[in-house]
Design an enzyme around this catalytic site. Structure first.
Site, PDB file in Angstrom:
ATOM      1  N   ASP A 478       0.823  -1.206   0.000  1.00 46.76           N
ATOM      2  CA  ASP A 478       0.000   0.000   0.000  1.00 46.76           C
ATOM      3  C   ASP A 478       0.862   1.263   0.000  1.00 46.76           C
ATOM      4  O   ASP A 478       2.070   1.205   0.265  1.00 46.76           O
ATOM      5  CB  ASP A 478      -0.892  -0.036   1.253  1.00 46.76           C
ATOM      6  CG  ASP A 478      -2.225   0.656   1.048  1.00 46.76           C
ATOM      7  OD1 ASP A 478      -2.323   1.481   0.116  1.00 46.76           O
ATOM      8  OD2 ASP A 478      -3.157   0.394   1.824  1.00 46.76           O
ATOM      9  N   ASP A 548     -10.605   1.954  -3.328  1.00 44.41           N
ATOM     10  CA  ASP A 548     -11.140   1.643  -1.998  1.00 44.41           C
ATOM     11  C   ASP A 548     -12.657   1.590  -2.022  1.00 44.41           C
ATOM     12  O   ASP A 548     -13.275   1.211  -1.038  1.00 44.41           O
ATOM     13  CB  ASP A 548     -10.704   2.717  -0.992  1.00 44.41           C
ATOM     14  CG  ASP A 548      -9.360   2.390  -0.371  1.00 44.41           C
ATOM     15  OD1 ASP A 548      -8.877   1.258  -0.546  1.00 44.41           O
ATOM     16  OD2 ASP A 548      -8.782   3.284   0.284  1.00 44.41           O
TER      17      ASP A 548
HETATM   18  C1  GLA Z   1      -5.719   1.814   2.200  1.00 43.13           C
HETATM   19  C2  GLA Z   1      -6.094   0.644   1.321  1.00 43.13           C
HETATM   20  C3  GLA Z   1      -7.141  -0.183   2.014  1.00 43.13           C
HETATM   21  C4  GLA Z   1      -6.609  -0.669   3.341  1.00 43.13           C
HETATM   22  C5  GLA Z   1      -6.167   0.509   4.174  1.00 43.13           C
HETATM   23  C6  GLA Z   1      -5.442   0.069   5.421  1.00 43.13           C
HETATM   24  O1  GLA Z   1      -6.768   2.713   2.298  1.00 43.13           O
HETATM   25  O2  GLA Z   1      -6.516   1.086   0.080  1.00 43.13           O
HETATM   26  O3  GLA Z   1      -7.510  -1.275   1.207  1.00 43.13           O
HETATM   27  O4  GLA Z   1      -5.551  -1.555   3.124  1.00 43.13           O
HETATM   28  O5  GLA Z   1      -5.300   1.373   3.461  1.00 43.13           O
HETATM   29  O6  GLA Z   1      -4.996   1.139   6.177  1.00 43.13           O
END
Ligand code: GLA
Length: 744
Positions: A478, A548
Site C-alpha cells: 500500500d 477503496d
Molecule cells: C488503504 C487501502 C485499504 C486498506 C487501508 C489500510 O486505504 O486502500 O484497502 O488496506 O489502506 O490502512
C-alpha cells in the site's frame, strides 16, 4: 526486418501488419516525423508527406526560406531555436544557456528489445517478437548524446518509445525536462480522452476536443501517478466509437509525477508529448553519466476503442507483467480490512478466515494493523509484529490459517513512517521533509525518503526479518500518502530536483529486491485504492487494488473506466458488506459478486455475519468464479454498454477459441415499462450457435448483429405481471445478471 532504413532519403520506416511509423532526417540534421498511422506500403521516400513551406514572420534556421522548425513535424523538438511550441526536453548548461542542437549521428537496428536500466518496461521473450531502432543524435558543442529508442512489435499494433541522454562531454549539464516521447500530428481533428477522478472514484473517462488551439494537459505532482489523472491518454477521431474508427493510445510505464500534453498550434497541428513531469525536475548529468527516461507504449487502431484496449490488455498482461502469476488465474481471497480495520486478535482473525475456508476461499489476507504499535497515528515504519494483537507472532497466526487449508497474504506500507514510531525517533532524516519548515501529514503519516538507498535497505531488512520462517503467498503493498514539502536530507541542494524521480526508482528497487527474494509471491499494489494504478506498477505487481470504493455500482464505473487501458486481471475486485462502507448503498449480494467477478475476485467482509442462505449463495459464487476465472481474467474483454451513457451497463469476455463467453448485465436503477434495448454482443464466432444459460440457442451472428436482450425477450414472452420488470427479469435498482454462453 520491420524497420527499414532508406539510405538515400535518410528515412526510417517502422512497420508491421497494421501500423506504419515513418521518420527522417530534416535538412538541419534534426529528426522529423513524417507519418504515424495505418500501415503504408514501403517506398524509398515519404518526404512528399511533409509540408515545408515557410510562413511570414517565422525564423528560418537555414535561410532557405522553405524550412522553419516552427512548422516542421519533429521527433523530439528542442527549445529556443525557431520552434515556439512546447519542447520535448530542456537542458541548462553551465553558461546558463538552454540552446542545444542535436543532429543525427548514427543508428542501429536490431532484433529484440533492450531492458531499460532501473525502470519498468515492456519486454520480449524471444528476440523475434520485436525490432528496435536506436538513433543517436549529438550536440557537438556539449558532446552530449541523445538516443531515441523505438521498438515495434511484430504481431501487435504497438510501438514503444523512450529516450536516453549520455554525457560524453566535459561539462555537467542539467536536464530540466525530458519527455519520453513526442508525436507531431499533422492535424487537430481529435478528441483527447483522459481518465480522471479522485480517491474512491478513479479513472472516469473525460473527453476534451482538441479542435481550436492551445494546450490540453494532465499531470501528477503527488509523487505517485495519482487517482486524479492516470498516465494513459487516448487521442481518437471525432467519429471513432467503441468498435470502429481511428485512435492512438499512449501509456506511460511509470508510477511517479508525470505530464501528458497536447499543444495545438494555430495551423491546426497537434503536438503530443508525455513523460516525467518537468515541474520540480532537474537532473544533474555529470560527465560520463546517463539518464534514461521511462517508456511510453503507443497503440494505433482503426477499429475503435475496444480494439485499442484489447491491444493494451494483451501487451500489459503478457509483456509488461512478469513472473509466476502473470498468466495464472488468481486465487479467490478474503481480506479482513472492512471487517475489522486495525482492531483484531489472533482469534478474531482465525474466526474470519475459518468462514472463508468454509465457503471455498483460497487465500486469506491480513490487512493493516499487525505491526509496530499500530494505531491510526503510529506504527508505520516499524515492521515487527505487534505482540499485543498477535501474541504468538505472525507465525502463530499463519500456522493456524494454513491449518484451515488457506494460503496466507499480508499487507505492508513500506514507503511510510508515522512520526510516532521507533523508526522516526531513531532516524528522522529518513523522512522526506524540508528543513526548518512545517511538515504536512496525511493520515498522520509521512513519506520515507526512498531516494536514499539506505532507507530502502532498512525497510527491506526489517520486512525480511519479520517474514523469516513464514510461508507467504501474497503481499498487498500500500501507499497512502502523497509527497508534500518534498526534500531529501540525503541529497545535496544541487540534487533536490532529482528527488521525486529517485524516490520512484527506490520504490522500483525495493520491488525488485522483494521479487528476487520471493519469486512466486503474488503482489497486489495499492495506494489508497487506485492512486498508483499504472503500467509501471504492473511490471512488479500483476494486480492492483483499483479502488477503496467497493460499492458494486460505483465499481461498475471504476472497472469500466479502468478497462480502457488495463486488463481485467490487473485489478482486485471484492464483495463487501452492505450498506457499503464508502457509498452507504445497499446492493444485492448477487450484484456485488456479478461485478467483482470481472477482476481478481475476493471478499472483504466478515462472512460470519451472513445468514445461512447467504452463505450458500457465497459458496455458489466462489464455485462459479473458480470455474470461470481463467476465461474472465485472460479472455478477450469487451465493453458493451457504458454506465455513463445507459441505464443498463454491460461488458463481456470471450475465450480465445470463441466457444465460451460470459456477459455481465447491470441495471443501474429500476426502469418501468422502458424502451427497447438492444445489447449487441462482440467477439463471438458468427458461424457458431451458442447455448445461452443452458437452454436457449442463438447464432453468434444473431447475438452480435441483433443483440442478446431482444432475443431473450422474444424467447421468453412476458405476461402482464408485476412488478413490471425489464426483459431478462432484471427488476429493481441494481439488479444484474451474468449470461453464460457456450458454443454447441
Ligand atoms: C488503504 C487501502 C485499504 C486498506 C487501508 C489500510 O486505504 O486502500 O484497502 O488496506 O489502506 O490502512
Amino acid at each position: 526486418m520491420p524497420i527499414i532504413y532508406h539510405e538515400t532519403s535518410r528515412e526510417f520506416h517502422l512497420f508491421n501488419g497494421t501500423t506504419s511509423y515513418v521518420i527522417g532526417e530534416l535538412v538541419n540534421g534534426h529528426m522529423g516525423q513524417i507519418y504515424y498511422g495505418k500501415r503504408l506500403r514501403d517506398r524509398e521516400s515519404f518526404a512528399h508527406l511533409l509540408e515545408t513551406t515557410s510562413r511570414p514572420i517565422s525564423s528560418d534556421p537555414l535561410t532557405e526560406h522553405c524550412f522553419s522548425m516552427e512548422f516542421a513535424k519533429q521527433e523530439y523538438p528542442c527549445f529556443g531555436t525557431t520552434d515556439y511550441r512546447e519542447a520535448a526536453y530542456e537542458i541548462q548548461q553551465t553558461n546558463g544557456s538552454h540552446i542545444t542542437d542535436f543532429v543525427y549521428e548514427s543508428h542501429k537496428i536490431y532484433e529484440g528489445k533492450p531492458v531499460l536500466q532501473d525502470l519498468p518496461a515492456s519486454y520480449v521473450e524471444d528476440a523475434a517478437e520485436a525490432t528496435t531502432l536506436e538513433i543517436t543524435m549529438k550536440d557537438q558543442l556539449l558532446n552530449l548524446k541523445l538516443i531515441l529508442i523505438y521498438t515495434i512489435y511484430e504481431g501487435r499494433p504497438v510501438i514503444t518509445r523512450s529516450v536516453r541522454f549520455e554525457n560524453e562531454g566535459q561539462e555537467t549539464v542539467r536536464l530540466e525536462k525530458v519527455m519520453s516521447l513526442n508525436v507531431d500530428f499533422p492535424d487537430n481533428k481529435f478528441d483527447w480522452i483522459q481518465f480522471s477522478g479522485a480517491w474512491a472514484r478513479e479513472r472516469t473517462p473525460v473527453v476534451r476536443s482538441l479542435e481550436g488551439s492551445g494546450v490540453t494537459a494532465i499531470e501528477s505532482m503527488r509523487g505517485h501517478s495519482s487517482s486524479q489523472q492516470n498516465p494513459f491518454v487516448i487521442l481518437k477521431r471525432k467519429n471513432t466509437t467503441e468498435f470502429d474508427g481511428e485512435a492512438f493510445g499512449f501509456s506511460l510505464v511509470y508510477s511517479g509525477n508525470f505530464l501528458a500534453m497536447a499543444d495545438v498550434d494555430t495551423f491546426n497541428t497537434t503536438r503530443f508529448m508525455m513523460g516525467i513531469n518537468p515541474r520540480n525536475f532537474s537532473w544533474k548529468l555529470e560527465p560520463g553519466c546517463q539518464f534514461q527516461a521511462p517508456e511510453v507504449i503507443m497503440v494505433h487502431t482503426k477499429d475503435g476503442l475496444n480494439a485499442l484496449s484489447g491491444s493494451y490488455h494483451s501487451l500489459l498482461q503478457n509483456r509488461v507483467a512478469r513472473g509466476y502469476w502473470r498468466n495464472r488465474p488468481r486465487p479467490v481471497l478474503l481480506n479482513n480490512w472492512e471487517a475489522t480495520g486495525m482492531e483484531f486478535t489472533e482469534d478474531s482473525i482465525v474466526e474470519i478466515a475459518s468462514k472463508g475456508a468454509e465457503v471455498g476461499v483460497e487465500l486469506f489476507v491480513l490487512d493493516d494493523g499487525w505491526f509496530g504499535v499500530r494505531t491510526e497515528e503510529s506504527g508505520l515504519g516499524d515492521w515487527y509484529v505487534d505482540k499485543r494483537k498477535l501474541p504468538n507472532g505472525l507465525k502463530g497466526l499463519v500456522d493456524r490459517v494454513h491449518d484451515l487449508g488457506l494460503r496466507f497474504g499480508i499487507w505492508i506500507e513500506p514507503e511510510m513512517v508515522n512520526p510516532k514510531s521507533d523508526l522516526f525517533e531513531k532516524h528522522p532524516e529518513y523522512a522526506l521533509m524540508t528543513p526548518d519548515r512545517r511538515k504536512s501529514l496525511g493520515r498522520n503519516q509521512m513519506v520515507l525518503d526512498f531516494s536514499n538507498p539506505a532507507v530502502v535497505d532498512c525497510i527491506y531488512d526489517q520486512l525480511m526479518e519479520s517474514f523469516q520462517g513464514i510461508e507467504l503467498d501474497y503481499i498487498k503493498w500500500d501507499m497512502n500518502c502523497s509527497i508534500s514539502e518534498c526534500y531529501s536530507p540525503y541529497w545535496g541542494p544541487d540534487r533536490q530536483g532529482e528527488v521525486y524521480h529517485r524516490y520512484i526508482l527506490g520504490v522500483y528497487r525495493l520491488y525488485e529486491k522483494m521479487i528476487e527474494r520471493f519469486p512466486n509471491m503474488l503482489f497486489e499494489s495499492c495506494a489508497s485504492g487506485g492512486c498508483r494504478f499504472d503500467a509501471g506498477m504492473l511490471y512488479y505487481a500483476p494486480q492492483a487494488w483499483c479502488s477503496d470504493d467497493t460499492d458494486a455500482i460505483e465499481r461498475i464505473h471504476i472497472q469500466y473506466g479502468s478497462s480502457y487501458g488495463y486488463p481485467i486481471s490487473s485489478w482486485g475486485a471484492h464483495v463487501s458488506e452492505v450498506p457499503n462502507q464508502q457509498a452507504g448503498r445497499i446492493t444485492p449480494l448477487k450484484t456485488r459478486a456479478n461485478v467483482a467477478y470481472f477482476g481478481a475476485f475476493g471478499y472483504e467482509m466478515d462472512l460470519n455475519e451472513l445468514s445461512p442462505e447467504e452463505i450458500e449463495t457465497v459458496k455458489e459464487q466462489v464455485k462459479f468464479m473458480k470455474q470461470y476465472r481463467e476465461l474472465i481474467q485472460f479472455g478477450s474483454f469487451y465493453r458493451l454498454s457504458s454506465p455513463w451513457e445507459s441505464n443498463i451497463a454491460s461488458w463481456m469476455v470471450v475465450s480465445p477459441d470463441k466457444k465460451e463467453a460470459l456477459v455481465g448485465v447491470y441495471l443501474l436503477k429500476t426502469d418501468v415499462n422502458c424502451g427497447f434495448t438492444q445489447l449487441k454482443l462482440q467477439g463471438l464466432a458468427s458461424e457458431l450457435d451458442y447455448k445461452v444459460d443452458g437452454d436457449l440457442v442463438f447464432g453468434g451472428d444473431e447475438l452480435m448483429e441483433y443483440g442478446l436482450i431482444p432475443l431473450i425477450a422474444a424467447a421468453h414472452p412476458k405476461q402482464n405481471e408485476y412488478p413490471y420488470s425489464r426483459p431478462m427479469d432484471l427488476c429493481g435498482d441494481f439488479d444484474s445478471k451474468i449470461f453464460v454462453l457456450k458454443a454447441e
